[in-house]
Design a protein around this motif. Structure first.
Motif, PDB file in Angstrom:
ATOM      1  N   GLU A  36       3.285  -4.747  -7.941  1.00 40.45           N
ATOM      2  CA  GLU A  36       3.338  -3.959  -7.714  1.00 40.45           C
ATOM      3  C   GLU A  36       3.578  -2.278  -8.420  1.00 40.45           C
ATOM      4  OE1 GLU A  36      -0.013  -4.298  -6.875  1.00 40.45           O
ATOM      5  OE2 GLU A  36       0.513  -6.106  -7.839  1.00 40.45           O
ATOM      6  N   HIS A  37       5.063  -2.493  -9.083  1.00 40.45           N
ATOM      7  CA  HIS A  37       5.824  -1.290  -9.574  1.00 40.45           C
ATOM      8  C   HIS A  37       5.965  -0.286  -8.435  1.00 40.45           C
ATOM      9  CE1 HIS A  37       2.999  -1.972 -12.650  1.00 40.45           C
ATOM     10  NE2 HIS A  37       1.793  -1.747 -12.257  1.00 40.45           N
ATOM     11  N   GLY A  38       6.588  -0.851  -7.585  1.00 40.33           N
ATOM     12  CA  GLY A  38       7.592  -0.434  -6.354  1.00 40.33           C
ATOM     13  C   GLY A  38       8.274  -0.290  -6.744  1.00 40.33           C
ATOM     14  N   LEU A  39       9.341  -0.220  -8.174  1.00 36.87           N
ATOM     15  CA  LEU A  39      10.197  -0.298  -8.557  1.00 36.87           C
ATOM     16  C   LEU A  39      10.427   0.782  -9.390  1.00 36.87           C
ATOM     17  CD1 LEU A  39      12.891  -3.390  -7.186  1.00 36.87           C
ATOM     18  CD2 LEU A  39      12.255  -1.111  -5.905  1.00 36.87           C
ATOM     19  N   ALA A  40       8.910   0.961 -10.280  1.00 37.69           N
ATOM     20  CA  ALA A  40       9.034   1.776 -11.458  1.00 37.69           C
ATOM     21  C   ALA A  40      10.085   2.990 -11.245  1.00 37.69           C
ATOM     22  CB  ALA A  40       7.575   1.795 -10.936  1.00 37.69           C
ATOM     23  N   PHE A  41       9.662   3.436 -10.460  1.00 36.50           N
ATOM     24  CA  PHE A  41      10.423   4.777  -9.924  1.00 36.50           C
ATOM     25  C   PHE A  41      12.408   4.945 -10.442  1.00 36.50           C
ATOM     26  CE2 PHE A  41      11.210   3.547  -6.196  1.00 36.50           C
ATOM     27  CZ  PHE A  41      12.113   3.644  -5.412  1.00 36.50           C
ATOM     28  N   LEU A  42      12.831   3.455 -10.540  1.00 35.97           N
ATOM     29  CA  LEU A  42      14.024   3.193 -11.532  1.00 35.97           C
ATOM     30  C   LEU A  42      14.373   3.038 -12.161  1.00 35.97           C
ATOM     31  CD1 LEU A  42      15.279   1.182  -7.907  1.00 35.97           C
ATOM     32  CD2 LEU A  42      15.287   3.805  -8.484  1.00 35.97           C
ATOM     33  N   GLY A  43      12.855   2.759 -13.006  1.00 32.20           N
ATOM     34  CA  GLY A  43      13.333   1.949 -14.631  1.00 32.20           C
ATOM     35  C   GLY A  43      12.840   0.591 -14.523  1.00 32.20           C
ATOM     36  N   ILE A  44      12.909  -0.302 -13.316  1.00 25.12           N
ATOM     37  CA  ILE A  44      12.636  -1.811 -12.696  1.00 25.12           C
ATOM     38  C   ILE A  44      11.279  -2.052 -13.140  1.00 25.12           C
ATOM     39  CG2 ILE A  44      13.196  -3.400 -11.820  1.00 25.12           C
ATOM     40  CD1 ILE A  44      15.708  -1.967 -10.822  1.00 25.12           C
ATOM     41  N   THR A  45      10.729  -2.109 -14.329  1.00 25.55           N
ATOM     42  CA  THR A  45       9.242  -2.472 -14.464  1.00 25.55           C
ATOM     43  C   THR A  45       8.757  -4.116 -14.209  1.00 25.55           C
ATOM     44  OG1 THR A  45       9.781  -1.845 -16.934  1.00 25.55           O
ATOM     45  CG2 THR A  45       8.610   0.203 -14.705  1.00 25.55           C
ATOM     46  N   ARG A  46       9.852  -4.723 -15.040  1.00 30.12           N
ATOM     47  CA  ARG A  46       8.985  -6.290 -15.457  1.00 30.12           C
ATOM     48  C   ARG A  46       9.690  -7.305 -14.613  1.00 30.12           C
ATOM     49  NH1 ARG A  46      12.254  -7.035 -19.750  1.00 30.12           N
ATOM     50  NH2 ARG A  46      14.002  -5.756 -19.489  1.00 30.12           N
ATOM     51  N   ALA A  47       8.305  -7.855 -14.171  1.00 36.11           N
ATOM     52  CA  ALA A  47       9.000  -9.231 -13.436  1.00 36.11           C
ATOM     53  C   ALA A  47       9.343 -10.159 -14.049  1.00 36.11           C
ATOM     54  CB  ALA A  47       7.365  -9.496 -13.228  1.00 36.11           C
ATOM     55  N   GLY A  48      10.569 -10.334 -14.526  1.00 39.43           N
ATOM     56  CA  GLY A  48      11.160 -11.540 -15.707  1.00 39.43           C
ATOM     57  C   GLY A  48      11.797 -13.125 -14.089  1.00 39.43           C
ATOM     58  N   ASN A  49      11.761 -13.896 -14.637  1.00 41.04           N
ATOM     59  CA  ASN A  49      12.364 -14.311 -14.597  1.00 41.04           C
ATOM     60  C   ASN A  49      12.954 -15.020 -13.835  1.00 41.04           C
ATOM     61  OD1 ASN A  49      11.751 -17.988 -13.551  1.00 41.04           O
ATOM     62  ND2 ASN A  49      12.728 -17.974 -15.285  1.00 41.04           N
ATOM     63  N   LEU A  50      13.012 -14.297 -12.057  1.00 40.45           N
ATOM     64  CA  LEU A  50      14.571 -14.174 -11.345  1.00 40.45           C
ATOM     65  C   LEU A  50      14.644 -15.616 -11.118  1.00 40.45           C
ATOM     66  CD1 LEU A  50      12.915 -11.031  -9.460  1.00 40.45           C
ATOM     67  CD2 LEU A  50      14.313 -11.704 -11.835  1.00 40.45           C
ATOM     68  N   LYS A  77       0.707  -1.302  -0.085  1.00 36.51           N
ATOM     69  CA  LYS A  77       0.149  -0.217   0.359  1.00 36.51           C
ATOM     70  C   LYS A  77       1.128   0.963  -0.199  1.00 36.51           C
ATOM     71  CE  LYS A  77      -3.148   2.297   3.308  1.00 36.51           C
ATOM     72  NZ  LYS A  77      -3.962   2.572   4.397  1.00 36.51           N
ATOM     73  N   HIS A  78       1.591   1.281   0.811  1.00 36.70           N
ATOM     74  CA  HIS A  78       2.412   1.836   0.232  1.00 36.70           C
ATOM     75  C   HIS A  78       3.879   2.486  -0.330  1.00 36.70           C
ATOM     76  CE1 HIS A  78       0.691   4.384   3.941  1.00 36.70           C
ATOM     77  NE2 HIS A  78       0.379   2.396   4.265  1.00 36.70           N
ATOM     78  N   LEU A  79       4.316   1.393  -1.192  1.00 31.92           N
ATOM     79  CA  LEU A  79       5.185   1.850  -1.769  1.00 31.92           C
ATOM     80  C   LEU A  79       5.376   3.061  -2.461  1.00 31.92           C
ATOM     81  CD1 LEU A  79       4.378  -1.742  -4.593  1.00 31.92           C
ATOM     82  CD2 LEU A  79       6.479  -1.365  -2.528  1.00 31.92           C
ATOM     83  N   LYS A  80       4.417   3.633  -2.372  1.00 28.44           N
ATOM     84  CA  LYS A  80       5.233   5.327  -2.921  1.00 28.44           C
ATOM     85  C   LYS A  80       6.310   6.188  -2.420  1.00 28.44           C
ATOM     86  CE  LYS A  80       4.343   7.987  -6.672  1.00 28.44           C
ATOM     87  NZ  LYS A  80       4.184   8.176  -7.845  1.00 28.44           N
ATOM     88  N   LEU A  81       5.575   5.299  -0.767  1.00 27.56           N
ATOM     89  CA  LEU A  81       7.188   5.553   0.092  1.00 27.56           C
ATOM     90  C   LEU A  81       8.773   5.820  -0.662  1.00 27.56           C
ATOM     91  CD1 LEU A  81       4.500   5.230   3.438  1.00 27.56           C
ATOM     92  CD2 LEU A  81       5.742   7.170   1.891  1.00 27.56           C
ATOM     93  N   LEU A  82       8.875   4.333  -1.390  1.00 24.27           N
ATOM     94  CA  LEU A  82       9.605   4.476  -1.647  1.00 24.27           C
ATOM     95  C   LEU A  82      10.756   5.955  -2.238  1.00 24.27           C
ATOM     96  CD1 LEU A  82       9.735   0.166  -1.911  1.00 24.27           C
ATOM     97  CD2 LEU A  82      10.759   1.337  -0.449  1.00 24.27           C
ATOM     98  N   GLU A  83      10.439   6.398  -2.780  1.00 25.20           N
ATOM     99  CA  GLU A  83      11.145   7.206  -3.581  1.00 25.20           C
ATOM    100  C   GLU A  83      11.786   8.545  -2.957  1.00 25.20           C
ATOM    101  OE1 GLU A  83       8.308   9.084  -6.913  1.00 25.20           O
ATOM    102  OE2 GLU A  83       7.123   7.242  -6.983  1.00 25.20           O
TER     103      GLU A  83
END
Length: 388
Positions: free
Chosen positions: A217-231, A182-188
């Motif tokens: 959930e786009h928690g790292l989208a502000f870093l340009g990390i948006t694709r959930a690849g096969n980790l 819910k609070h992922l935006k705070l990571l910015e």
């Protein structure tokens, strides 16, 4: 009884001998209960910082304002922090002020997760006021108290939740996970350096795929990390930080260079990733392709490239065979490995930028045929080039 190092036992017993309480606290207690040897140890005490300084010969006032003194015993440096409760967190990271408190329970109440809200000394054993031992047994990550408050106080705890899930293979409790998401935006609001540190620990863990919900959930989208690849691919790689990071970004980032800039990665890491990108974009058909790639990168980079291709599931047996031949036979691919140099070319009447251009032509000729790398043959080829 848990097995504390002698230096930790000495610090605790010294503080107790002066009439105060002292305990090993936090992650070191968690790790010992999990059967692991901690990387480091922290101590919490009822003694105020100045009292701690007076008890030991070697101390460093690393965080007096927040109650922390580093005590040095032998070769070990240990942070000793006074029982405290925290004030407001206006920057979403550190308390504006702290208040020293008399009880251990009050100190443990401010910590992030129950599995880290544990204290221990040989006299009293494990002190657990918030169910940390049960959560360790059940392999659960649960916020201490109200998860909303914990994450809004210090947004880095959101990333720590996923990092601990990766490193410990613990599952976030539903309420704690939902609050974090819910609070992922705070990571910015968190410094990129701190984010990078936590992310790297997760990526280099045994269970990096546990980062997937954070990315989805786009928690790292502000870093340009948006694709959930096969980790899970990362688990097939050795725990080499730069390699793991590159593959993570290769799988999940929109643009690797942009993500590295956002994370404020070191120039060394950026250069490594730049060269790995070159390797991944090179079509290899013959041995000369590998030699030219080695010239642009390095044998170490190419070896990591082969490891990555194997992890992905590509058949690179032929590439590996050719690479091994190049290394074992010491087949030349660098300009400095040529049998002649710039001074030799100058004696032949070549000057200025033509020297570099000629050396590059000779290098490419030697890459195609190592037998060409003799002084006589290269001088002959140079004269032919001059004649043309």
């Amino acid at each position: 009884m848990l097995n504390l190092p002698k230096e930790i036992q000495f610090i605790i017993s010294t503080i107790e001998a002066h009439g105060y309480e002292a305990y090993a606290v936090g992650g070191c207690v968690r790790d010992m209960l999990c059967g692991k040897i901690p990387d480091d140890y922290d101590i919490t005490t009822s003694a105020n910082p100045h009292a701690v300084e007076d008890m030991f010969e070697r101390t460093v006032p690393t965080g007096i304002k927040h109650g922390t003194v580093t005590v040095i015993v032998g070769d070990r440096a240990v942070e000793v922090t006074t029982f405290r409760c925290d004030g407001d967190y206006t920057d979403r990271r550190r308390p504006d002020s702290v208040k020293f408190v008399p009880e251990l329970k009050q100190d443990l109440a401010r910590r992030d997760f129950t599995v880290n809200a544990l204290a221990y000394n040989d006299r009293l054993g494990v002190c657990d006021f918030y169910g940390g031992r049960e959560d360790i047994n059940n392999r659960v990550l649960r916020a201490v108290g109200d998860p909303e408050k914990r994450f809004c106080e210090d947004a880095l705890r959101i990333l720590r939740l996923f990092r601990f899930s990766c490193t410990l293979k613990f599952t976030p409790e539903t309420g704690t996970l939902n609050s974090a998401l819910k609070h992922l935006k705070l990571l910015e609001d968190i410094s990129r350096e701190r984010i990078f540190t936590e992310l790297l620990k997760a990526v280099c863990s045994d269970n990096p795929e546990r980062l997937t919900p954070l990315i989805k959930e786009h928690g790292l989208a502000f870093l340009g990390i948006t694709r959930a690849g096969n980790l899970k691919i990362l688990k097939k790689l050795e725990r080499k930080q730069d390699l793991r990071l590159f593959v993570f970004l290769y799988l999940c980032a929109d643009d690797i260079n942009t993500a590295l800039e956002a994370l404020k990665a070191s120039n060394k890491t950026k250069e490594y990733c730049r060269k790995m990108l070159i390797a991944n974009s090179t079509v290899i058909k013959v041995k000369a392709d590998i030699k030219n790639l080695l010239f642009k990168t390095s044998p170490e980079i190419f070896a990591d490239f082969l490891v990555l291709q194997t992890a992905i599931g590509n058949d690179i047996s032929e590439e590996k065979r050719m690479f091994n031949e190049i290394i074992i036979n010491r087949e030349p691919y660098k300009t400095k490995e040529l049998a002649i140099n710039g001074k030799d070319l100058e004696k032949l009447g070549i000057s200025g930028k033509k020297v570099g251009e000629t050396l590059e032509k000779l290098r490419k000729a030697v890459v195609l045929d190592p037998n060409e790398n003799t002084r006589e043959r290269l001088i002959e080829k140079t004269k032919q080039n001059i004649g043309n």
